[in-house]
Design an enzyme around this catalytic site. Structure first.
Site, PDB file in Angstrom:
ATOM      1  N   HIS A  52       0.851  -1.189   0.000  1.00 54.79           N
ATOM      2  CA  HIS A  52       0.000   0.000   0.000  1.00 54.79           C
ATOM      3  C   HIS A  52       0.891   1.244   0.000  1.00 54.79           C
ATOM      4  O   HIS A  52       2.046   1.203   0.446  1.00 54.79           O
ATOM      5  CB  HIS A  52      -0.912   0.012   1.222  1.00 54.79           C
ATOM      6  CG  HIS A  52      -2.002  -0.999   1.163  1.00 54.79           C
ATOM      7  ND1 HIS A  52      -3.135  -0.909   1.940  1.00 54.79           N
ATOM      8  CD2 HIS A  52      -2.143  -2.126   0.418  1.00 54.79           C
ATOM      9  CE1 HIS A  52      -3.933  -1.924   1.679  1.00 54.79           C
ATOM     10  NE2 HIS A  52      -3.347  -2.691   0.764  1.00 54.79           N
ATOM     11  N   GLU A  54       0.989   3.921   1.803  1.00 53.46           N
ATOM     12  CA  GLU A  54       1.506   4.343   3.109  1.00 53.46           C
ATOM     13  C   GLU A  54       2.671   3.460   3.553  1.00 53.46           C
ATOM     14  O   GLU A  54       3.693   3.966   4.043  1.00 53.46           O
ATOM     15  CB  GLU A  54       0.400   4.286   4.171  1.00 53.46           C
ATOM     16  CG  GLU A  54      -0.746   5.234   3.924  1.00 53.46           C
ATOM     17  CD  GLU A  54      -1.889   4.640   3.104  1.00 53.46           C
ATOM     18  OE1 GLU A  54      -2.994   5.173   3.184  1.00 53.46           O
ATOM     19  OE2 GLU A  54      -1.662   3.644   2.371  1.00 53.46           O
ATOM     20  N   CYS A  82      -5.977   2.161   5.776  1.00 52.27           N
ATOM     21  CA  CYS A  82      -6.681   0.915   6.083  1.00 52.27           C
ATOM     22  C   CYS A  82      -6.139   0.349   7.399  1.00 52.27           C
ATOM     23  O   CYS A  82      -5.145   0.851   7.937  1.00 52.27           O
ATOM     24  CB  CYS A  82      -6.488  -0.084   4.945  1.00 52.27           C
ATOM     25  SG  CYS A  82      -4.839  -0.841   4.913  1.00 52.27           S
ATOM     26  N   CYS A  85      -2.360  -0.449   7.235  1.00 50.11           N
ATOM     27  CA  CYS A  85      -1.533   0.756   7.208  1.00 50.11           C
ATOM     28  C   CYS A  85      -1.580   1.485   8.544  1.00 50.11           C
ATOM     29  O   CYS A  85      -0.562   2.033   8.990  1.00 50.11           O
ATOM     30  CB  CYS A  85      -1.980   1.678   6.078  1.00 50.11           C
ATOM     31  SG  CYS A  85      -1.651   0.970   4.445  1.00 50.11           S
TER      32      CYS A  85
END
Length: 155
Positions: A52, A54, A82, A85
């Site tokens: 992801h 991040e 999410c 993350c």
């Protein structure tokens, strides 16, 4: 200043979609008013569900500052992090997080993390993915070794 950095994260997300055929997420990390790391979502390009935006930005920032903690850094991300993350953000000990869209916006776009939030509230044995704890006599050995280690780096 925060809006300017958040716009950069959104621009990174847009670039990730239009130029790299990636997911609609972008994140940057700022230290002392300067961008030190940034990434778009790389899940499909890297064939890595943990890639992801991040997390990729956190990995890059940690390499740049040569530390596993980013306590004097700020994360700007195009969308609310999410659960995965969010965990990485806390482990990295970022000082602050600013985001543009929220998880409900993401769900409307087809990225719904609600099932993960719901799974986190359940006991492990009640989750959709089978999770069972097995009782082994040496299960605590890694923790005992860690506790007795003299030169450990706490985190």
């Amino acid at each position: 200043m925060h809006e300017q950095f958040l716009r950069q994260a959104i621009e990174l997300a847009c670039h990730n979609v239009t130029e790299l055929n990636g997911g609609p997420y972008g994140a940057i990390i700022v230290k002392n008013g300067r961008v030190i790391a940034g990434s778009g979502n790389r899940v499909t390009q890297n064939l890595d569900p943990t890639a992801h935006a991040e997390i990729m930005a956190i990995r890059e920032a940690c390499r740049i500052v040569n530390d596993f903690q980013l306590s004097d850094c700020i994360l700007y991300t195009s969308c609310e992090p999410c659960p995965m993350c969010l965990g990485a953000i806390y482990w990295a000990r970022l000082a602050e997080v600013y985001y543009a869209s929220n998880r409900f916006d993401a769900a409307r776009a087809g990225f719904d993390d609600n099932f993960i939030y719901a799974e986190l509230e359940k006991q492990p044995q009640q989750r959709k993915i089978l999770m069972r704890q097995l009782s082994l006599h040496d299960a605590q050995q890694p923790f005992e070794l860690w506790h007795s280690q003299q030169n450990k780096v706490p985190y």
